[in-house]
Write a protein that holds these residues in place. Sequence first.
Motif, PDB file in Angstrom:
ATOM      1  N   SER A   1     -51.579  32.485 -46.359  1.00  0.00           N
ATOM      2  CA  SER A   1     -51.680  33.934 -46.225  1.00  0.00           C
ATOM      3  C   SER A   1     -51.072  34.401 -44.914  1.00  0.00           C
ATOM      4  CB  SER A   1     -53.128  34.391 -46.339  1.00  0.00           C
ATOM      5  OG  SER A   1     -53.865  33.968 -45.240  1.00  0.00           O
ATOM      6  N   SER A   2     -50.787  33.497 -43.978  1.00  0.00           N
ATOM      7  CA  SER A   2     -50.168  33.960 -42.747  1.00  0.00           C
ATOM      8  C   SER A   2     -48.638  33.881 -42.808  1.00  0.00           C
ATOM      9  CB  SER A   2     -50.718  33.213 -41.532  1.00  0.00           C
ATOM     10  OG  SER A   2     -50.743  31.851 -41.743  1.00  0.00           O
ATOM     11  N   LEU A   3     -48.080  33.484 -43.941  1.00  0.00           N
ATOM     12  CA  LEU A   3     -46.618  33.514 -44.092  1.00  0.00           C
ATOM     13  C   LEU A   3     -46.239  34.609 -45.079  1.00  0.00           C
ATOM     14  CD1 LEU A   3     -45.751  29.725 -44.370  1.00  0.00           C
ATOM     15  CD2 LEU A   3     -45.086  31.263 -42.548  1.00  0.00           C
ATOM     16  N   ASN A   4     -45.132  35.272 -44.818  1.00  0.00           N
ATOM     17  CA  ASN A   4     -44.642  36.292 -45.736  1.00  0.00           C
ATOM     18  C   ASN A   4     -44.086  35.612 -46.984  1.00  0.00           C
ATOM     19  OD1 ASN A   4     -43.275  38.288 -47.076  1.00  0.00           O
ATOM     20  ND2 ASN A   4     -42.480  39.238 -45.215  1.00  0.00           N
ATOM     21  N   PRO A   5     -44.686  35.884 -48.164  1.00  0.00           N
ATOM     22  CA  PRO A   5     -44.260  35.172 -49.371  1.00  0.00           C
ATOM     23  C   PRO A   5     -42.832  35.513 -49.798  1.00  0.00           C
ATOM     24  CG  PRO A   5     -45.833  36.890 -49.915  1.00  0.00           C
ATOM     25  CD  PRO A   5     -45.794  36.806 -48.426  1.00  0.00           C
ATOM     26  N   ARG A   6     -42.263  36.595 -49.263  1.00  0.00           N
ATOM     27  CA  ARG A   6     -40.937  37.010 -49.709  1.00  0.00           C
ATOM     28  C   ARG A   6     -39.831  36.577 -48.762  1.00  0.00           C
ATOM     29  NH1 ARG A   6     -41.550  42.726 -52.550  1.00  0.00           N
ATOM     30  NH2 ARG A   6     -43.577  42.375 -53.471  1.00  0.00           N
ATOM     31  N   LEU A   7     -40.189  35.906 -47.686  1.00  0.00           N
ATOM     32  CA  LEU A   7     -39.164  35.451 -46.745  1.00  0.00           C
ATOM     33  C   LEU A   7     -38.999  33.942 -46.858  1.00  0.00           C
ATOM     34  CD1 LEU A   7     -39.645  37.210 -43.284  1.00  0.00           C
ATOM     35  CD2 LEU A   7     -37.949  37.672 -45.030  1.00  0.00           C
ATOM     36  N   PRO A   8     -37.741  33.474 -46.961  1.00  0.00           N
ATOM     37  CA  PRO A   8     -37.539  32.036 -46.832  1.00  0.00           C
ATOM     38  C   PRO A   8     -38.039  31.613 -45.458  1.00  0.00           C
ATOM     39  CG  PRO A   8     -35.517  33.140 -47.495  1.00  0.00           C
ATOM     40  CD  PRO A   8     -36.494  34.209 -47.146  1.00  0.00           C
ATOM     41  N   ILE A   9     -38.506  30.391 -45.344  1.00  0.00           N
ATOM     42  CA  ILE A   9     -39.218  30.047 -44.111  1.00  0.00           C
ATOM     43  C   ILE A   9     -38.327  30.077 -42.882  1.00  0.00           C
ATOM     44  CG2 ILE A   9     -41.031  28.784 -45.286  1.00  0.00           C
ATOM     45  CD1 ILE A   9     -39.651  26.240 -44.428  1.00  0.00           C
ATOM     46  N   GLU A  10     -37.033  29.827 -43.065  1.00  0.00           N
ATOM     47  CA  GLU A  10     -36.129  29.896 -41.906  1.00  0.00           C
ATOM     48  C   GLU A  10     -36.151  31.311 -41.323  1.00  0.00           C
ATOM     49  OE1 GLU A  10     -32.186  27.784 -42.064  1.00  0.00           O
ATOM     50  OE2 GLU A  10     -31.542  29.865 -41.860  1.00  0.00           O
ATOM     51  N   GLN A  11     -36.126  32.318 -42.202  1.00  0.00           N
ATOM     52  CA  GLN A  11     -36.170  33.701 -41.736  1.00  0.00           C
ATOM     53  C   GLN A  11     -37.526  34.043 -41.136  1.00  0.00           C
ATOM     54  OE1 GLN A  11     -34.736  36.740 -44.406  1.00  0.00           O
ATOM     55  NE2 GLN A  11     -33.220  35.326 -45.233  1.00  0.00           N
ATOM     56  N   SER A  12     -38.586  33.451 -41.720  1.00  0.00           N
ATOM     57  CA  SER A  12     -39.924  33.666 -41.168  1.00  0.00           C
ATOM     58  C   SER A  12     -39.983  33.206 -39.720  1.00  0.00           C
ATOM     59  CB  SER A  12     -40.953  32.876 -41.979  1.00  0.00           C
ATOM     60  OG  SER A  12     -41.728  33.723 -42.764  1.00  0.00           O
ATOM     61  N   VAL A  13     -39.411  32.018 -39.460  1.00  0.00           N
ATOM     62  CA  VAL A  13     -39.459  31.466 -38.108  1.00  0.00           C
ATOM     63  C   VAL A  13     -38.564  32.286 -37.183  1.00  0.00           C
ATOM     64  CG1 VAL A  13     -39.048  29.415 -36.717  1.00  0.00           C
ATOM     65  CG2 VAL A  13     -39.971  29.174 -38.998  1.00  0.00           C
ATOM     66  N   ALA A  14     -37.430  32.784 -37.706  1.00  0.00           N
ATOM     67  CA  ALA A  14     -36.484  33.520 -36.866  1.00  0.00           C
ATOM     68  C   ALA A  14     -36.929  34.951 -36.603  1.00  0.00           C
ATOM     69  CB  ALA A  14     -35.098  33.530 -37.536  1.00  0.00           C
ATOM     70  N   TYR A  15     -37.950  35.413 -37.321  1.00  0.00           N
ATOM     71  CA  TYR A  15     -38.350  36.815 -37.242  1.00  0.00           C
ATOM     72  C   TYR A  15     -38.801  37.213 -35.831  1.00  0.00           C
ATOM     73  CZ  TYR A  15     -40.395  41.183 -38.857  1.00  0.00           C
ATOM     74  OH  TYR A  15     -40.688  42.498 -39.050  1.00  0.00           O
ATOM     75  N   GLY A  16     -39.640  36.361 -35.237  1.00  0.00           N
ATOM     76  CA  GLY A  16     -40.165  36.675 -33.905  1.00  0.00           C
ATOM     77  C   GLY A  16     -39.084  36.890 -32.866  1.00  0.00           C
ATOM     78  N   PRO A  17     -38.177  35.919 -32.679  1.00  0.00           N
ATOM     79  CA  PRO A  17     -37.087  36.093 -31.713  1.00  0.00           C
ATOM     80  C   PRO A  17     -36.245  37.328 -31.992  1.00  0.00           C
ATOM     81  CG  PRO A  17     -37.171  33.828 -32.465  1.00  0.00           C
ATOM     82  CD  PRO A  17     -38.179  34.579 -33.256  1.00  0.00           C
ATOM     83  N   LYS A  18     -36.008  37.633 -33.290  1.00  0.00           N
ATOM     84  CA  LYS A  18     -35.203  38.806 -33.637  1.00  0.00           C
ATOM     85  C   LYS A  18     -35.888  40.076 -33.153  1.00  0.00           C
ATOM     86  CE  LYS A  18     -32.655  37.761 -37.758  1.00  0.00           C
ATOM     87  NZ  LYS A  18     -32.809  37.736 -39.186  1.00  0.00           N
ATOM     88  N   VAL A  19     -37.204  40.150 -33.400  1.00  0.00           N
ATOM     89  CA  VAL A  19     -37.951  41.331 -32.978  1.00  0.00           C
ATOM     90  C   VAL A  19     -37.921  41.467 -31.468  1.00  0.00           C
ATOM     91  CG1 VAL A  19     -40.276  42.300 -32.849  1.00  0.00           C
ATOM     92  CG2 VAL A  19     -39.428  41.405 -34.998  1.00  0.00           C
ATOM     93  N   GLN A  20     -37.914  40.336 -30.792  1.00  0.00           N
ATOM     94  CA  GLN A  20     -37.903  40.378 -29.327  1.00  0.00           C
ATOM     95  C   GLN A  20     -36.496  40.509 -28.775  1.00  0.00           C
ATOM     96  OE1 GLN A  20     -40.472  40.014 -26.942  1.00  0.00           O
ATOM     97  NE2 GLN A  20     -42.248  39.654 -28.245  1.00  0.00           N
ATOM     98  N   GLY A  21     -35.493  40.727 -29.633  1.00  0.00           N
ATOM     99  CA  GLY A  21     -34.184  41.108 -29.130  1.00  0.00           C
ATOM    100  C   GLY A  21     -33.082  40.071 -29.254  1.00  0.00           C
ATOM    101  N   ALA A  22     -33.359  38.898 -29.847  1.00  0.00           N
ATOM    102  CA  ALA A  22     -32.298  37.907 -29.982  1.00  0.00           C
ATOM    103  C   ALA A  22     -31.340  38.319 -31.110  1.00  0.00           C
ATOM    104  CB  ALA A  22     -32.905  36.544 -30.297  1.00  0.00           C
ATOM    105  N   SER A  23     -30.092  37.889 -31.016  1.00  0.00           N
ATOM    106  CA  SER A  23     -29.137  38.195 -32.083  1.00  0.00           C
ATOM    107  C   SER A  23     -29.486  37.375 -33.316  1.00  0.00           C
ATOM    108  CB  SER A  23     -27.734  37.867 -31.631  1.00  0.00           C
ATOM    109  OG  SER A  23     -27.570  36.469 -31.603  1.00  0.00           O
ATOM    110  N   GLY A  24     -29.062  37.822 -34.480  1.00  0.00           N
ATOM    111  CA  GLY A  24     -29.381  37.118 -35.717  1.00  0.00           C
ATOM    112  C   GLY A  24     -28.949  35.669 -35.674  1.00  0.00           C
TER     113      GLY A  24
END
Lengths: 351, 361
Positions: free
Chosen positions: B124-147
Motif C-alpha cells: 500500500s505504500s507503493l503507487n500501483p500505477r507506476l513501474p517501480i523504477e519511476q516510483s524510486v525516481a519520483y522523490g529526486p524528481k520532485v526535489q529538482g533532479a532532471s528526469g
Amino acid sequence: MNAMTSPDLSQATPHPAPFLRVEDLRVKFVSRDATVRAVNGISFNLERGKVLCVIGESGSGKSVMMRSLLRLHPKKRTVIEGTMMVGEHDIGAVSDRAMTQLRGSLISMVFQEPMTALDPLYTVGDQIAETVRRHEGLSKEAAWARALELLELVRVPSPERRLKAYPHELSGGLRQRAVIAMALSCRPSLLLADEPTTALDASVQIQILVLLRKIQQEMGMSMIFVTHDLGVAAQIADQVAVMYAGRIIEYGNARDVLLNPQHPYTKAMLAATAKDQDRNLPLEAIAGNPPDLRALPDGCSFAPRCKYAGPDCIVTMPPPVTDIRGHMARCFKVEAADGPLAFDERVAEPA
Amino acid sequence: MTDHMMTPRTAPVDPRDRGGPAQPMLIVDGMKKYFPIRAGVFNRKVAEVKAVDDVSFYVVKGETLGIVGESGCGKSTLARLLMHLIEKDAGELILDGDLVGGSTGVLLDGLRRALQMVFQDSSSSLNPRLPIEQSVAYGPKVQGASGKSAKAQARSLMEKVGLNPNLFGQRYPHELSGGQKQRVNIARALALAPRLLILDEAVSALDKSVEAQVLNLLGDIKKQLNLTYIFISHDLHVVRYISDRVMVMYLGQLVEIGPADQIYEAPKHPYTQALLACRLSMDPEARVDAAPLAGDPPSPVSPPSGCRFHTRCAFVEDVCKAKTPKLGDVLKLSADKHLAACHMVHPDSGHSRAPAHATAA
C-alpha cells in the motif's frame, strides 16, 4: 538407501484409529492462464485431542490445505484430489447440504484477521448466537445465554457488556477471543486455526495461546494450527509439519522437529530467525524466493535454494524417510538407519 | 569484517555533517500529540487521546535506536511526528544541531531530505500505477533532479537493494513479492540520500526467510551509506538483533531506555520485564502457563494516575498510584546510560523495593 521409507505416516503412529486422516491431498486452482498447484500430495493423521502445527511461509499451501478441509474453495476453479476423513465423514464425498451442517459443528475455523472475520454491522452476541441457533435450533434467549457462557469461557472481561458491543468497539485481543468463542460455539471436534495470533501483540498473543491450549485440553478437541512462527509452534504443538511448496517436507513430534530439525529447509528457517544472534554478523538468510506454484521445479522444490543440493535433488522428489519415533523428512541426505533421523551432507553425492 | 562495524559515536565524518560527529543526529525534546475526540452538535472537543505524551530522547549518529511497545503505545504516532506527517502539539526537534521549523531553523523540505521512512505495508505504500523504477525516481524528481539523472539514480539504488534494474525496473508493484516490494520501498527511501531512516515495522509483514534477507540488506546499506536508523517493531528478537540502543514505550510515554544488551539482560522497568517474558521459547518443554501481562493496556484517553503501568504491575504500591515516576535526564549524552521510569529504581521514592540511598545515580 537402507532408510525405512513409508508414504503413510499411520504406520509410525501407535494408535490405530486416527480422528483425522488426510491421504495424498492435492489441490489445484485452474484458470485460463495457468494451473496453480497449491497442495501436492499431503498425507497425515491426527488423533483426537492432539494439536498439529503446520509451519510454512506464505505460498506454502498451508492455508489452502486448511480451507480444503472445510471445502471453502470455489468449486468451479478448484480440483481437489485425495481423501480427507474427519471421524466417519468423508469430506470429499458428503453433499453440500451435509457439509453446511458439518461446518461449525464438527469442524470449525478461526481466521487470522478477526476484524474481517466478524460482521461489522452485528453485535458480537448476535454473531455468536446466530451460529448456535443455526446448528442447535435454540431459542434466541437460550442462544444468548450460550453466547454469554462462551465469552466467559474465552475469558472476556465483563462479558455481558461485550455481548452488546460491535466488533470495532473491541481491542484486537478481545476480537480474536470473540472469534474463538464463535468457533467453539457448537463444540467442534476439530478446530482449524489459521494464524490466529499473527496480527496480535506479543503480550496478547501469549494470552491467546495459553487460552487456546487450555480450552483444547478441556474440550478434548483436535486442532490444526497454522503459523509461520516457530516460537508459536513450540508453545502449542504436539506434532509439527513443515510445509514447502505444497508438500510436507518434515513431520514429527514438536521436540524433534523444532530442536533437532533434519530437513535443510527447516534448519535454514531456524537459522534465519533473529534470536539473540551476534548483531555484528549477518543473519543466515535463505537465498532466493519460494518457487512459483504455476511452474514447480521437478525434484525437490527446495533444491534451487538448498546449499546441500546435489544432482539427484533436481531430478526426483525425495521420498519420505521416517524413523521409529515417527520423525519424517523428505530429503535424500537424511537417513534413519536404526535410530533417529540423521542428516549427512555426503549422502547421495556422486562418487 | 567485524572491525569496521557500526560503532556509534565514532562514525566516519560525513560531508553533510553540520554539528560534528558527537552532535546527536536527532534530539527530540518534550514531544506531545493529543488527538481530540469530538462529539455533540457543536462538534466540541470532549476528550483527548494522549497518543504521545512528553517523549524526549536522542539518536546518536550511526546508531540504530529500537522502539518497542504494544500496539497503541504511540510508537507509530511518534514516527509520524518525527517525519512531520502529522502536526505536533508541543515539543522540539533538533536535527544535527539545527532546530526544525521556526524562523531560523531547518525547513521542512530539508528535514524530509534528511529523514525518510519505510512503512510496514509494502504494497500500500507503493503507487500501483507506476513501474517501480519511476516510483524510486519520483522523490529526486520532485526535489529538482532532471528526469535523466533521477532515472540513473533510481537504477543504481535498485542495484544497491539487490534488484536487477533491467529485470525489475519496468515491473509494477503487483508483479513483485512482499520482500521485493519492501526492497523497492527501501530504495525509494534512500533516493534522497537521507541521513536517518525511520523503519516502522518494516520487516514485520515478511516471511522469516525473507525477513532475514531484508535485515541483512539494512545492515549492509547502513554501513555503505553511513545511515542512522530508528527501528520500530513489536518483534523483540529482531529489535535486539538490529539495535544498539532500545527504548520501551507504554501508553504514549517512554518507560525505559538504554543499550540493547542491558535492556534485554537486565531490564529495570517491570513493564519491560513482562514484555520480554512474552518472547516465545523454541523449546516445547519450556511452555508458558500464564501470560506475563494480563489484559490490554488501559485507554490512552484517560490514562491511570501516577505510573501509567500501575494497573497491570505486580509490584504496585500506593506511591505508584499517587506519583508519576521520573525517567531522569534522558537528553544527557552518555553511551551506556540506562534509565527507567519506575519508583523501584529511584532511591527514596517511597516504594518499599526502591534502593535505600542514592548510591547509583
